[in-house]
Design an enzyme around this catalytic site. Structure first.
Site, mmCIF file in Angstrom:
data_model
loop_
_atom_site.group_PDB
_atom_site.id
_atom_site.type_symbol
_atom_site.label_atom_id
_atom_site.label_comp_id
_atom_site.label_asym_id
_atom_site.label_seq_id
_atom_site.Cartn_x
_atom_site.Cartn_y
_atom_site.Cartn_z
ATOM 1 N N SER A 7 0.860 -1.177 0.000
ATOM 2 C CA SER A 7 0.000 0.000 0.000
ATOM 3 C C SER A 7 0.896 1.227 0.000
ATOM 4 O O SER A 7 1.673 1.443 0.936
ATOM 5 C CB SER A 7 -0.877 0.015 1.260
ATOM 6 O OG SER A 7 -1.440 1.310 1.410
ATOM 7 N N HIS A 32 -1.515 -1.419 -4.008
ATOM 8 C CA HIS A 32 -2.774 -0.984 -3.407
ATOM 9 C C HIS A 32 -2.754 0.539 -3.282
ATOM 10 O O HIS A 32 -1.854 1.112 -2.667
ATOM 11 C CB HIS A 32 -2.898 -1.642 -2.028
ATOM 12 C CG HIS A 32 -4.175 -1.385 -1.316
ATOM 13 N ND1 HIS A 32 -5.336 -2.086 -1.572
ATOM 14 C CD2 HIS A 32 -4.481 -0.517 -0.322
ATOM 15 C CE1 HIS A 32 -6.297 -1.664 -0.759
ATOM 16 N NE2 HIS A 32 -5.809 -0.692 0.002
ATOM 17 N N ASP A 34 -4.831 3.807 -2.009
ATOM 18 C CA ASP A 34 -5.918 4.243 -1.130
ATOM 19 C C ASP A 34 -6.415 5.619 -1.527
ATOM 20 O O ASP A 34 -5.655 6.586 -1.513
ATOM 21 C CB ASP A 34 -5.415 4.301 0.321
ATOM 22 C CG ASP A 34 -5.215 2.917 0.899
ATOM 23 O OD1 ASP A 34 -6.143 2.102 0.818
ATOM 24 O OD2 ASP A 34 -4.119 2.653 1.431
ATOM 25 N N MET A 36 -8.975 8.582 -0.521
ATOM 26 C CA MET A 36 -9.790 9.088 0.598
ATOM 27 C C MET A 36 -10.265 10.497 0.276
ATOM 28 O O MET A 36 -9.526 11.285 -0.308
ATOM 29 C CB MET A 36 -8.946 9.132 1.877
ATOM 30 C CG MET A 36 -8.312 7.808 2.232
ATOM 31 S SD MET A 36 -7.425 7.901 3.796
ATOM 32 C CE MET A 36 -6.618 6.298 3.815
ATOM 33 N N HIS A 65 -8.589 1.272 -3.824
ATOM 34 C CA HIS A 65 -9.511 1.128 -2.685
ATOM 35 C C HIS A 65 -10.175 2.489 -2.454
ATOM 36 O O HIS A 65 -9.529 3.422 -1.991
ATOM 37 C CB HIS A 65 -8.674 0.674 -1.463
ATOM 38 C CG HIS A 65 -9.432 0.612 -0.182
ATOM 39 N ND1 HIS A 65 -8.783 0.477 1.043
ATOM 40 C CD2 HIS A 65 -10.761 0.651 0.103
ATOM 41 C CE1 HIS A 65 -9.695 0.441 2.010
ATOM 42 N NE2 HIS A 65 -10.892 0.563 1.476
ATOM 43 N N MET A 67 -12.219 4.928 -0.551
ATOM 44 C CA MET A 67 -12.821 5.276 0.743
ATOM 45 C C MET A 67 -13.461 6.655 0.572
ATOM 46 O O MET A 67 -12.968 7.668 1.082
ATOM 47 C CB MET A 67 -11.739 5.293 1.837
ATOM 48 C CG MET A 67 -11.316 3.907 2.274
ATOM 49 S SD MET A 67 -9.707 3.897 3.077
ATOM 50 C CE MET A 67 -8.653 3.816 1.642
ATOM 51 N N MET A 136 -11.569 -5.063 6.058
ATOM 52 C CA MET A 136 -10.722 -4.096 6.753
ATOM 53 C C MET A 136 -10.365 -4.642 8.136
ATOM 54 O O MET A 136 -11.248 -5.024 8.903
ATOM 55 C CB MET A 136 -11.445 -2.749 6.933
ATOM 56 C CG MET A 136 -11.630 -1.925 5.672
ATOM 57 S SD MET A 136 -10.116 -1.614 4.736
ATOM 58 C CE MET A 136 -9.143 -0.637 5.887
ATOM 59 N N GLY A 141 -8.806 4.955 7.026
ATOM 60 C CA GLY A 141 -8.469 6.375 7.120
ATOM 61 C C GLY A 141 -6.987 6.645 7.316
ATOM 62 O O GLY A 141 -6.482 7.670 6.883
ATOM 63 N N PHE A 142 -6.314 5.715 7.964
ATOM 64 C CA PHE A 142 -4.898 5.964 8.285
ATOM 65 C C PHE A 142 -4.078 4.685 8.203
ATOM 66 O O PHE A 142 -4.594 3.603 8.505
ATOM 67 C CB PHE A 142 -4.767 6.533 9.704
ATOM 68 C CG PHE A 142 -5.555 7.798 9.889
ATOM 69 C CD1 PHE A 142 -5.022 9.027 9.518
ATOM 70 C CD2 PHE A 142 -6.848 7.743 10.384
ATOM 71 C CE1 PHE A 142 -5.778 10.185 9.652
ATOM 72 C CE2 PHE A 142 -7.610 8.892 10.523
ATOM 73 C CZ PHE A 142 -7.079 10.126 10.163
ATOM 74 N N GLY A 143 -2.821 4.855 7.835
ATOM 75 C CA GLY A 143 -1.894 3.735 7.901
ATOM 76 C C GLY A 143 -1.350 3.632 9.326
ATOM 77 O O GLY A 143 -1.614 4.492 10.170
ATOM 78 N N GLY A 144 -0.625 2.563 9.574
ATOM 79 C CA GLY A 144 0.093 2.426 10.840
ATOM 80 C C GLY A 144 -0.760 2.150 12.066
ATOM 81 O O GLY A 144 -0.311 2.370 13.188
ATOM 82 N N ASP A 174 -6.699 -5.716 4.844
ATOM 83 C CA ASP A 174 -6.031 -4.407 4.776
ATOM 84 C C ASP A 174 -5.995 -3.743 6.144
ATOM 85 O O ASP A 174 -7.047 -3.449 6.719
ATOM 86 C CB ASP A 174 -6.833 -3.539 3.783
ATOM 87 C CG ASP A 174 -6.204 -2.186 3.511
ATOM 88 O OD1 ASP A 174 -5.058 -1.946 3.943
ATOM 89 O OD2 ASP A 174 -6.874 -1.372 2.852
ATOM 90 N N GLY A 175 -4.778 -3.506 6.637
ATOM 91 C CA GLY A 175 -4.613 -2.721 7.861
ATOM 92 C C GLY A 175 -3.912 -3.471 8.981
ATOM 93 O O GLY A 175 -4.362 -4.525 9.409
ATOM 94 N N GLY A 176 -2.770 -2.900 9.403
ATOM 95 C CA GLY A 176 -2.089 -3.432 10.582
ATOM 96 C C GLY A 176 -1.371 -4.749 10.384
ATOM 97 O O GLY A 176 -1.075 -5.454 11.357
ATOM 98 N N GLY A 196 1.336 -1.589 4.303
ATOM 99 C CA GLY A 196 1.973 -0.303 4.027
ATOM 100 C C GLY A 196 3.190 -0.076 4.896
ATOM 101 O O GLY A 196 4.342 -0.198 4.445
ATOM 102 N N SER A 197 2.952 0.244 6.171
ATOM 103 C CA SER A 197 4.043 0.601 7.080
ATOM 104 C C SER A 197 5.107 -0.483 7.194
ATOM 105 O O SER A 197 6.301 -0.183 7.271
ATOM 106 C CB SER A 197 3.517 0.865 8.494
ATOM 107 O OG SER A 197 2.317 1.549 8.433
HETATM 108 C C1 DX5 Z 1 -6.177 2.350 5.682
HETATM 109 C C2 DX5 Z 1 -5.763 1.916 4.300
HETATM 110 C C3 DX5 Z 1 -4.670 0.908 4.263
HETATM 111 C C4 DX5 Z 1 -3.357 1.348 4.837
HETATM 112 C C5 DX5 Z 1 -2.701 0.167 5.474
HETATM 113 O O1 DX5 Z 1 -7.361 3.074 5.610
HETATM 114 O O2 DX5 Z 1 -6.871 1.376 3.617
HETATM 115 O O3 DX5 Z 1 -4.484 0.425 2.934
HETATM 116 O O4 DX5 Z 1 -2.481 1.865 3.874
HETATM 117 O O5 DX5 Z 1 -1.546 0.605 6.083
HETATM 118 P P1 DX5 Z 1 -0.792 -0.217 7.213
HETATM 119 O O6 DX5 Z 1 -0.262 -1.471 6.565
HETATM 120 O O7 DX5 Z 1 0.276 0.706 7.646
HETATM 121 O O8 DX5 Z 1 -1.803 -0.530 8.293
HETATM 122 ZN ZN ZN Z 2 -6.602 0.299 1.677
#
Ligand code: DX5
Ligand code: ZN
Length: 224
Positions: A7, A32, A34, A36, A65, A67, A136, A141-144, A174-176, A196-197
């Protein structure tokens, strides 16, 4: 085959092409993206011009994706910009069946996404109109953010359902995602694992990608 899907939200946007090249060198074949809009989620990211620019620098599949509040209007625009597959949130689609069919008609794979608070049962009537389902594992909304462990049960439930109904339906998460929870996620039944992170917040995203892919392959061998 299980795939790790980088991502770019966690990448350095000022060096995007370079960062994409990094993960492709590690073996990534899908990215991927994102999108928003500051309404559906409290954050902004990229729009069609950025997708168009990314399309020019990579041959990877672009997994967009959305959002956003109005996927019906914007999905065709993102497909035009180069998206190979587009996922929309169940929570914003008033006519989900129609939206998924429209995305297919526009020439992309149609994905449906559910938030942590939305049950898998909400998808029951659209599983044969969707090309993939994105679960999800954080609130969007946010990475990390931290992985929500209940997501694993949702993946298992959907995996059982697709087997019962004999559907070829990739499950994306997706996420964490981290190297630590990756084996559980694979064993639960995920096919496309967005991260992502754990890739871009490391000194060497290519190496981090290969390591995650290796871990995922090992976990696939003992999938239960
Ligand atoms: C969050 C995004 C994710 C995000 C995941 O709303 O949809 O795609 O980039 O990031 P990590 O892997 O850092 O949780
Ligand atoms: Zn995503």
């Amino acid at each position: 085959m299980v795939q790790i899907v980088p991502s770019i939200l966690a990448a350095d946007f000022a060096r995007l092409a370079e960062q994409i090249e990094n993960v492709e060198r590690g073996g990534a074949t899908m990215l991927h993206l994102d999108v928003m809009d500051g309404h559906f989620v409290p954050n902004f990211t990229i729009g069609p011009p950025v997708v168009e620019s990314i399309r020019k620098v990579t041959r990877a599949r672009l997994d967009v994706h959305l959002m956003i509040e109005d996927p019906d209007y914007y999905a065709p625009i993102f497909i035009q910009a180069g998206a190979d597959q587009v996922s929309v949130h169940q929570e914003v689609c008033r006519n989900l069946d129609r939206t998924l069919r429209m995305i297919r008609n526009e020439g992309a794979l149609a994905g449906v996404v559910i938030n942590p608070a939305t049950p898998v049962a909400a998808l029951e009537e659209v599983l044969d109109v969707a090309d993939y389902v994105l679960i999800m594992s954080v609130n969007p909304g946010f990475g990390g953010q931290h992985f929500l462990p209940r997501s694993l049960e949702k993946v298992r439930q959907l995996d059982r359902e697709r087997q019962q109904r004999r559907l070829q339906l990739p499950i994306e998460i997706d996420g964490g995602i981290t190297l630590e929870n990756l084996p559980d996620v694979v064993r639960a039944g995920c096919d496309w694992i967005v991260t992502g992170s754990s890739l871009f917040h490391t000194p060497d995203p290519a190496a981090a990608f290969s390591q995650m892919r290796q871990t995922a392959q090992e976990a696939t061998a003992v999938r239960v």
